[in-house]
Design a protein around this motif. Structure first.
Motif: not given
Length: 421
Positions: A280, A284, A418-419
């Protein structure tokens, strides 16, 4: 006034620090009976529930992420190119890690002046034959490999499956869509489980410190500190230098964003347990493409063991110095070769490095009883070496992804929101 929400990474770091403090207090001031009850009824169950929840997702996540990654590449030649690059990076950095360990252990001599403990029987582990490693990578029964958690066999099956989907093309697009959806569900499950991470980290780290204490560390302090020194040098200079010189990326940015994964590795001592968070983070926070990261991160958790190689190099010379044995240059080269080779087949689970150490000692003629010398503090060393291992996985991923033009530099350098921020 709107109250700012505390991030999960801050909570994990807080849990790590408070767990260490609580463990020290319990070890020094609590009676042993109280510590035993605390471990049995609270710390062990909470820590193990968290570890089991993470490990529950490892096999399906590796399987689906690798299939989706391999199928998403869309080019079999590119897949082979990425695989070749990452394998060379992993093997070279492992050999480099063991070499630095031997160099500093020769200079600092951690075993000089340490008294021999009582002899302990240790069962030898045989060094793997190179061809057996490659033969055993191919599963005869992929379902059995998944049940046993044999990561190398799962990786090979997933890559072949994904490659076959690439070759078929449009006909299997609906199947690929389903697998991508399953992968998304697994990633969401990781997010749910991460909500209990602070409690799991606190329980795991406090249990280790409470049971080990400082009295175990003091006699082997020099060995422990030499291991930590070599690992710090490897992470900062070898990985940092590789990111800057080969990957053309800012290492300071990397470490600022990657520390939550390092905290997870430190507390779990398991490369496999960090696969979900590492994946992740690479995708991300760093902007690495899913097709590269989903291939290199699971592979690295299985074959990239730089921290373990460092421990073996320092431990081998530590044991040789205690027994008054001088290892020749040829024997030390043998340590580098055996440790690098054995790292391919070592499980990404706690204390697997100790099994590898017995192989190394056997190859250079050192007494296997020497393993008992380092076992008493191996849990502490294991925490550090796992952190090194998973950092190498991410660094290799970014270097390879950037060489393929598959790192979103806007995300890496925070030029866009970004998330995962």
């Amino acid at each position: 006034m709107h109250k700012k929400k505390i991030s999960i990474t801050t909570k994990i770091l807080f849990a790590l620090v408070t767990g260490i403090v609580f463990g020290l207090v319990a070890n020094i001031f609590f009676p042993q009976a109280a510590n035993d009850v605390l471990s049995k009824w609270i710390l062990n169950p909470v820590g193990n529930v968290f570890l089991r929840a993470i490990k529950m997702l490892v096999v399906p996540l590796v399987l689906f992420s690798l299939i989706c990654g391999s199928a998403s590449v869309g080019d079999v030649k590119k897949l082979g190119r990425v695989g070749g690059k990452i394998f060379i990076f992993y093997m070279c950095t492992t050999a480099f890690a063991v070499s630095i360990a031997l160099l500093l252990a020769n200079v600092l001599k951690p075993g000089v002046g340490v008294k021999l403990p009582a002899a302990t029987s240790v069962k030898a582990a045989q060094a793997p034959f190179l061809m057996d490693i490659f033969v055993n990578m191919v599963p005869t029964n992929p379902i059995e490999a998944m049940v046993k958690g044999d990561m190398l066999q799962i990786i090979v099956f997933a890559i072949i499956f994904g490659t076959a989907m690439t070759l078929i093309g449009e006909k299997v697009k609906p199947l690929l869509n389903i697998m991508n959806q399953v992968n998304s569900v697994l990633l969401k499950m990781i997010g749910i489980i991460m909500n209990i991470a602070p409690y799991g980290v606190f329980a795991l780290i406090s249990g280790v410190v409470m049971n080990q204490g400082l009295k175990v560390l003091i006699p082997l302090l020099k060995y422990f500190l030499v291991c930590l020194l070599v690992m710090a040098i490897h992470v900062l200079f070898v990985y940092g230098g590789a990111l800057r010189l080969i990957g053309k990326l800012n290492p300071i940015k990397f470490f600022k964003k990657f520390w939550p994964v390092m905290v997870m590795a430190l507390s779990t001592s398991s490369s496999n347990a960090t696969i979900p968070l590492n994946l992740e983070t690479c995708e991300k926070k760093f902007g690495a493409s899913k097709s590269v990261a989903s291939f290199t991160i699971p592979l690295g958790a299985t074959i990239n063991m730089d921290g373990t190689g460092i421990m073996q190099g320092v431990a081998a010379l530590f044991i040789a110095q205690i027994y008054g044995t001088n290892l020749s240059i040829q024997q030390q080269i043998m340590i580098i070769l055996v440790a690098t080779l054995a790292s391919i087949g070592t499980a990404g689970v706690p204390s697997a490095g100790v099994v590898m150490l017995s192989m190394v000692l056997q190859q250079v003629g050192l007494p296997l009883e020497g393993v008992a010398l380092v076992l008493s503090i191996d849990r502490l060393v294991d925490m550090a070496r796992t952190t090194v291992n998973i950092t190498g996985d991410a660094v290799g991923t970014l270097i390879v992804a950037n060489s393929e033009g598959e790192v979103d530099l806007d995300i890496y350098y925070d030029r866009v929101k970004n998330s995962a921020a």
